[in-house]
Design a protein around this motif. Structure first.
Motif, PDB file in Angstrom:
ATOM      1  N   GLY A   1       9.628  -2.535   8.847  1.00 24.00           N
ATOM      2  CA  GLY A   1       9.629  -1.531   9.906  1.00 24.00           C
ATOM      3  C   GLY A   1      10.206  -0.191   9.497  1.00 24.00           C
ATOM      4  N   ASP A   2      10.607  -0.033   8.232  1.00 25.46           N
ATOM      5  CA  ASP A   2      11.179   1.234   7.743  1.00 25.46           C
ATOM      6  C   ASP A   2      10.666   1.474   6.321  1.00 25.46           C
ATOM      7  OD1 ASP A   2      12.622   3.527   7.393  1.00 25.46           O
ATOM      8  OD2 ASP A   2      14.555   2.527   7.150  1.00 25.46           O
ATOM      9  N   LEU A   3       9.413   1.913   6.214  1.00 25.37           N
ATOM     10  CA  LEU A   3       8.755   2.037   4.907  1.00 25.37           C
ATOM     11  C   LEU A   3       9.453   3.043   3.992  1.00 25.37           C
ATOM     12  CD1 LEU A   3       5.003   1.983   5.998  1.00 25.37           C
ATOM     13  CD2 LEU A   3       6.303   0.149   4.912  1.00 25.37           C
ATOM     14  N   VAL A   4      10.034   4.088   4.566  1.00 25.69           N
ATOM     15  CA  VAL A   4      10.662   5.126   3.734  1.00 25.69           C
ATOM     16  C   VAL A   4      11.803   4.564   2.894  1.00 25.69           C
ATOM     17  CG1 VAL A   4      11.857   7.357   3.784  1.00 25.69           C
ATOM     18  CG2 VAL A   4      10.004   6.895   5.402  1.00 25.69           C
ATOM     19  N   SER A   5      12.497   3.567   3.395  1.00 24.19           N
ATOM     20  CA  SER A   5      13.657   3.004   2.691  1.00 24.19           C
ATOM     21  C   SER A   5      13.290   1.854   1.770  1.00 24.19           C
ATOM     22  CB  SER A   5      14.702   2.539   3.706  1.00 24.19           C
ATOM     23  OG  SER A   5      14.189   1.456   4.481  1.00 24.19           O
ATOM     24  N   CYS A   6      11.987   1.611   1.561  1.00 28.98           N
ATOM     25  CA  CYS A   6      11.557   0.450   0.767  1.00 28.98           C
ATOM     26  C   CYS A   6      11.622   0.719  -0.729  1.00 28.98           C
ATOM     27  CB  CYS A   6      10.131   0.044   1.147  1.00 28.98           C
ATOM     28  SG  CYS A   6      10.008  -0.778   2.741  1.00 28.98           S
TER      29      CYS A   6
ATOM     30  N   ASN B   1       0.828  -1.197   0.000  1.00 28.26           N
ATOM     31  CA  ASN B   1       0.000   0.000   0.000  1.00 28.26           C
ATOM     32  C   ASN B   1       0.869   1.256   0.000  1.00 28.26           C
ATOM     33  OD1 ASN B   1      -2.543   1.475   0.275  1.00 28.26           O
ATOM     34  ND2 ASN B   1      -1.812   1.953   2.347  1.00 28.26           N
ATOM     35  N   TYR B   2       1.977   1.229   0.750  1.00 30.50           N
ATOM     36  CA  TYR B   2       2.855   2.404   0.830  1.00 30.50           C
ATOM     37  C   TYR B   2       3.512   2.704  -0.519  1.00 30.50           C
ATOM     38  CZ  TYR B   2       6.722   5.421   2.183  1.00 30.50           C
ATOM     39  OH  TYR B   2       7.613   6.473   2.265  1.00 30.50           O
ATOM     40  N   THR B   3       3.932   1.670  -1.226  1.00 32.82           N
ATOM     41  CA  THR B   3       4.630   1.870  -2.509  1.00 32.82           C
ATOM     42  C   THR B   3       3.675   2.085  -3.676  1.00 32.82           C
ATOM     43  OG1 THR B   3       4.718  -0.542  -2.823  1.00 32.82           O
ATOM     44  CG2 THR B   3       6.616   0.515  -1.779  1.00 32.82           C
ATOM     45  N   GLY B   4       2.368   1.946  -3.467  1.00 36.54           N
ATOM     46  CA  GLY B   4       1.404   2.168  -4.541  1.00 36.54           C
ATOM     47  C   GLY B   4       1.102   0.950  -5.375  1.00 36.54           C
TER      48      GLY B   4
END
Length: 379
Positions: A182-187, A29-32
């Motif tokens: 646990g670190d969505l920004v770095s995905c 969901n975070y990456t679209g």
């Protein structure tokens, strides 16, 4: 006591993360990519599945041809066999990747997801490092004009072993902890559970391997040309024959490397873009399946290159496919073709003798004013 409790909590947290389906849904969901999951297999996926099936069949044929022919039981062909095995496994793992994608993706646990994607990374790395192993073997063989067979076998087994150890290690790094749980920004967007810095590291390793391969082949070509173009260099017959064989194999593997670069370079560029682009900012990253599909075509083309550029492998595969047509009842290879040979004319019998023979040993003799000619048609 406190350190022990903290490590236990960390282990329990990691265990829950690796076995929770909600983690996968959150990352997609975070990456679209959550709304881009297909309900069923698309026509493109079905085409890629068919290509993967052909990849598996093709490479099985090449492996069987190498295994059943004793003339191929030599270090160079073992290394080619290792590359063929890598391509076979690449087709198989990508087939599993397609089947387990789409609506089945969110039913996987992160652990199963890491295994699914890690298989593709391992086989990709094995293919690339196998190409590097072949380049290293060719380089040492061309430099050493009197190679010892035992030394070559030891080097061959070492190269194959190291290639698979490094490939498995590279593919297992995310499951061992180098991920973005646990670190969505770095995905990564292409691979939502992989860390971007791991993606960059993998592409960096692959590009380094490619540059090493190109550099080795450039040295080999320079070495061969400098010797063959030297007017004072007159190779012995045995060495000349061995050099021609080396150049034929070198030509085959060089074409394989060129095709590999053309097929995989678009995916490498996409992964570099994935490293630099923030989440949901680069729509092209959602089309990664097409780039990976183009890359997998490399494993489809490699067996074709072997059969087109190597007469020995081509004959072995044809014999494997049409064994009943090409062998007699007693197991001997059937000769099909025309053989023409000229011999000296006898002193007291000038003229031509043309002999046409078939399977029943029938002959017809014809004389004329030319030297003796023997024509044999054997079916």
């Amino acid at each position: 006591m406190g350190a022990s409790n903290s490590s236990s909590c960390a282990f329990a947290s990691a265990y829950r993360s690796y076995h929770s389906n909600e983690v996968l849904r959150c990352h997609y969901n975070y990456t679209g990519k959550l709304g881009k999951q297909r309900e069923n297999l698309t026509p493109e996926a079905i085409v890629f599945l068919f290509i993967c099936f052909i990849i598996v069949v093709e490479n099985i044929l090449v492996l069987m041809a190498i295994w059943k022919n004793k003339k191929f039981h030599m270090p160079m062909y073992y290394l080619l066999g290792n590359l063929t095995l890598s391509d076979l496994l690449a087709g198989f793992t990508y087939m599993l990747n397609i089947v387990l994608s789409g609506p089945k993706t969110l039913s996987l646990t992160p652990l199963l997801w890491f295994i699914r994607e890690g298989g593709v990374f391992i086989t990709l790395a094995a293919s690339m490092i196998s190409l590097l192993a072949i380049a290293i073997e060719r380089y040492f063989t061309m430099l050493n004009t009197k190679p010892y067979y035992r030394a070559k076998r030891k080097r061959m087994f070492a190269l194959i072993g190291v290639s698979w150890v490094l490939s498995v290690l590279l593919g297992l790094l995310p499951i061992m902890g180098w991920n973005c749980l646990g670190d969505l920004v770095s995905c990564s967007t292409v691979l939502p559970l992989y860390a971007k810095n791991y993606i960059f590291f993998s592409v960096f390793v692959f590009m380094g391997v490619l540059l090493a391969i190109v550099a080795l082949y450039a040295r080999i070509f320079h070495f061969v040309r400098s010797n063959t173009q030297n007017p004072s260099y007159v190779p012995h017959k045995a060495y000349g024959l061995r050099s021609r064989k080396h150049m034929a194999l070198l030509k085959t593997v060089t074409i394989v490397v060129g095709v590999f670069i053309l097929c995989w370079m678009p995916l490498f560029v996409l992964l570099l873009l994935d490293f630099m682009c923030p989440a949901k900012q680069c729509p092209v990253l959602l089309k990664a399946d097409y780039f990976l599909g183009v890359a997998m075509i490399n494993s489809f083309i490699n067996p074709i290159i072997y059969t087109m550029t190597s007469r020995d492998i081509r004959r072995a595969i044809l014999k494997l496919l049409f064994k009943r047509c090409l062998t007699t009842k007693d197991g001997q290879v059937r000769n099909i073709g025309i053989k023409i040979s000229f011999t000296k004319t006898e002193a007291n019998r000038p003229g031509v003798e043309t002999t046409v023979s078939s399977g029943n040993a029938t002959t017809v003799n014809v004389k004329s004013i030319y030297p003796k000619l023997k024509l044999s048609v054997i079916a």
